[in-house]
Scaffold this motif. Structure first.
Motif, PDB file in Angstrom:
ATOM      1  N   LEU A 161     141.243  61.733   9.032  1.00 24.15           N
ATOM      2  CA  LEU A 161     139.846  61.429   9.348  1.00 24.15           C
ATOM      3  C   LEU A 161     139.452  62.236  10.568  1.00 24.15           C
ATOM      4  N   LYS A 162     138.331  62.918  10.455  1.00 24.34           N
ATOM      5  CA  LYS A 162     137.814  63.682  11.595  1.00 24.34           C
ATOM      6  C   LYS A 162     136.455  63.093  11.970  1.00 24.34           C
ATOM      7  N   VAL A 163     136.349  62.633  13.202  1.00 27.66           N
ATOM      8  CA  VAL A 163     135.106  62.034  13.703  1.00 27.66           C
ATOM      9  C   VAL A 163     134.520  62.943  14.777  1.00 27.66           C
ATOM     10  N   GLU A 164     133.368  63.495  14.480  1.00 25.98           N
ATOM     11  CA  GLU A 164     132.692  64.361  15.441  1.00 25.98           C
ATOM     12  C   GLU A 164     132.000  63.506  16.500  1.00 25.98           C
ATOM     13  N   GLY A 165     132.148  63.912  17.749  1.00 24.91           N
ATOM     14  CA  GLY A 165     131.485  63.199  18.825  1.00 24.91           C
ATOM     15  C   GLY A 165     129.983  63.408  18.796  1.00 24.91           C
ATOM     16  N   ASP A 166     129.261  62.510  19.423  1.00 24.48           N
ATOM     17  CA  ASP A 166     127.793  62.580  19.472  1.00 24.48           C
ATOM     18  C   ASP A 166     127.359  62.361  20.919  1.00 24.48           C
ATOM     19  N   VAL A 167     126.759  63.383  21.505  1.00 30.74           N
ATOM     20  CA  VAL A 167     126.374  63.301  22.916  1.00 30.74           C
ATOM     21  C   VAL A 167     125.282  62.254  23.084  1.00 30.74           C
ATOM     22  N   THR A 168     125.585  61.220  23.846  1.00 33.20           N
ATOM     23  CA  THR A 168     124.602  60.147  24.058  1.00 33.20           C
ATOM     24  C   THR A 168     124.382  59.871  25.544  1.00 33.20           C
ATOM     25  N   ASP A 169     124.531  60.913  26.369  1.00 29.72           N
ATOM     26  CA  ASP A 169     124.094  60.736  27.752  1.00 29.72           C
ATOM     27  C   ASP A 169     122.574  60.846  27.772  1.00 29.72           C
ATOM     28  N   ALA A 170     121.982  60.751  28.946  1.00 26.82           N
ATOM     29  CA  ALA A 170     120.516  60.714  29.027  1.00 26.82           C
ATOM     30  C   ALA A 170     119.879  61.982  28.443  1.00 26.82           C
ATOM     31  N   SER A 171     120.467  63.118  28.744  1.00 24.25           N
ATOM     32  CA  SER A 171     119.921  64.374  28.221  1.00 24.25           C
ATOM     33  C   SER A 171     120.089  64.457  26.715  1.00 24.25           C
ATOM     34  N   GLY A 172     121.261  64.023  26.221  1.00 24.83           N
ATOM     35  CA  GLY A 172     121.504  64.051  24.792  1.00 24.83           C
ATOM     36  C   GLY A 172     120.566  63.131  24.035  1.00 24.83           C
ATOM     37  N   LEU A 173     120.126  62.073  24.688  1.00 27.64           N
ATOM     38  CA  LEU A 173     119.198  61.122  24.068  1.00 27.64           C
ATOM     39  C   LEU A 173     117.737  61.507  24.309  1.00 27.64           C
ATOM     40  N   ASN A 174     117.529  62.629  25.020  1.00 24.97           N
ATOM     41  CA  ASN A 174     116.168  63.103  25.331  1.00 24.97           C
ATOM     42  C   ASN A 174     115.376  62.086  26.145  1.00 24.97           C
ATOM     43  N   VAL A 175     116.063  61.395  27.039  1.00 29.17           N
ATOM     44  CA  VAL A 175     115.399  60.467  27.961  1.00 29.17           C
ATOM     45  C   VAL A 175     115.298  61.168  29.316  1.00 29.17           C
ATOM     46  N   ALA A 176     114.098  61.599  29.663  1.00 25.14           N
ATOM     47  CA  ALA A 176     113.899  62.375  30.886  1.00 25.14           C
ATOM     48  C   ALA A 176     113.679  61.462  32.090  1.00 25.14           C
ATOM     49  N   SER A 177     114.006  62.001  33.258  1.00 20.16           N
ATOM     50  CA  SER A 177     113.710  61.266  34.490  1.00 20.16           C
ATOM     51  C   SER A 177     112.195  61.296  34.719  1.00 20.16           C
ATOM     52  N   GLN A 178     111.693  60.311  35.438  1.00 24.31           N
ATOM     53  CA  GLN A 178     110.257  60.160  35.646  1.00 24.31           C
ATOM     54  C   GLN A 178     109.893  60.409  37.107  1.00 24.31           C
ATOM     55  N   SER A 179     108.779  61.097  37.292  1.00 19.67           N
ATOM     56  CA  SER A 179     108.320  61.410  38.645  1.00 19.67           C
ATOM     57  C   SER A 179     107.671  60.186  39.278  1.00 19.67           C
ATOM     58  N   ALA A 180     108.065  59.935  40.522  1.00 21.33           N
ATOM     59  CA  ALA A 180     107.470  58.819  41.265  1.00 21.33           C
ATOM     60  C   ALA A 180     106.301  59.291  42.124  1.00 21.33           C
ATOM     61  N   ALA A 181     106.016  60.575  42.017  1.00 20.47           N
ATOM     62  CA  ALA A 181     104.951  61.146  42.848  1.00 20.47           C
ATOM     63  C   ALA A 181     103.573  60.800  42.271  1.00 20.47           C
TER      64      ALA A 181
END
Length: 284
Positions: A161-181
């Motif tokens: 069985l070969k299981v490919e990893g899936d990037v699920t950090d914030a960038s991999g999930l397309n969740v961007a940081s938000q500006s507080a300005a």
């Protein structure tokens, strides 16, 4: 040179019988002490080598089973981490929703909420980076690939069985940081659309995390099934090997009692034969 001692026919017959009985007792004692009827190829070459082949395969499969168990742990570490990532995403969505409902004039509160949002986002990165087991991480940036073998044969590359990893950090999930300005969540106007985009990104990320966790969970369940099968196969092989070489303790115990009785009778018979010879000598 001394003349050889000549034994009578009766004495020689009884002595040979006693020697054979003693030899059989020794073999029976060995079977009882080892629990095996076949202790070497001399006892039964066919059974001995068949049993050794079965035990060797069982040992190889035990190594395969260890690899399967390791694979299950890798997937478990990943799914546990994804469950926590999901919880963090839900908190981020709650923070974003709270910011959206904040009064337009209260930019300071939205700035603080943006900072909380970004802190939670960084925790996703930390969590996915730490979700490693035995050096394998399926959800970090640059995710690894898990390969689990099901067969002890080196050539059986298809049985794995070969299981490919899936990037699920914030960038991999397309969740961007938000500006507080004041150009971001701290703006006095137009911030609603920015927050809505962040919420939409989180909803998409939640779907991705859940799908990935389901995939890993399914693979872990399949590995558990294969682990149980391998465990049963190992037991079957070991039982088969035992049936070929193990001794019947009850039978060997009865044999020992019979042989000890025969030994005692042989000793008595030998003694009688010798007494007969001594009686002849008394005539002279």
């Amino acid at each position: 040179m001394a003349d050889p001692i000549t034994l009578s026919s009766a004495t020689r017959t009884n002595l040979l019988s006693l020697q054979r009985t003693t030899s059989l007792i020794g073999k029976t004692q060995e079977r009882l002490s080892t629990g095996k009827d076949v202790n070497s190829a001399i006892d039964d070459a066919l059974s001995f080598f068949k049993a050794r082949t079965l035990n060797s395969r069982a040992s190889d499969l035990a190594t395969v089973k260890d690899g399967i168990s390791e694979g299950i742990q890798v997937l478990t570490a990943a799914t546990d981490a994804l469950s926590n990532v999901e919880d963090i995403l839900k908190q981020m969505k709650a923070v974003a929703s709270s910011a959206k409902s904040t009064a337009a004039a209260d930019s300071g509160t939205r700035m603080k909420l943006a900072s909380q949002f970004n802190e939670l986002r960084s925790q996703i990165d930390h969590l996915t980076q730490d979700a490693s087991y035995n050096g394998i991480n399926l959800i970090k940036s640059g995710a690894d690939t898990l390969t689990v073998k099901f067969s002890e044969s080196p050539s059986a590359s298809q049985r794995q069985l070969k299981v490919e990893g899936d990037v699920t950090d914030a960038s991999g999930l397309n969740v961007a940081s938000q500006s507080a300005a004041t150009t971001g969540w701290g703006a006095s106007a137009g911030y609603g659309a920015t927050i809505d985009n962040a919420i939409n990104d989180i909803d998409s990320a939640l779907t991705t995390v859940r799908d990935t966790a389901q995939t890993f969970g399914t693979n872990a369940s399949m590995l558990q099934i294969r682990s149980d099968f391998t465990d049963n196969l190992i037991n079957t092989l070991e039982n088969g090997a035992s049936d070929l070489v193990n001794a019947d303790v009850n039978k060997e115990s009865a044999n020992m009692l019979s042989l000890q009785t025969r030994q005692q009778l042989g000793t008595i018979s030998l003694s009688i034969a010798q007494q007969s010879e001594q009686a002849v000598l008394r005539l002279f």
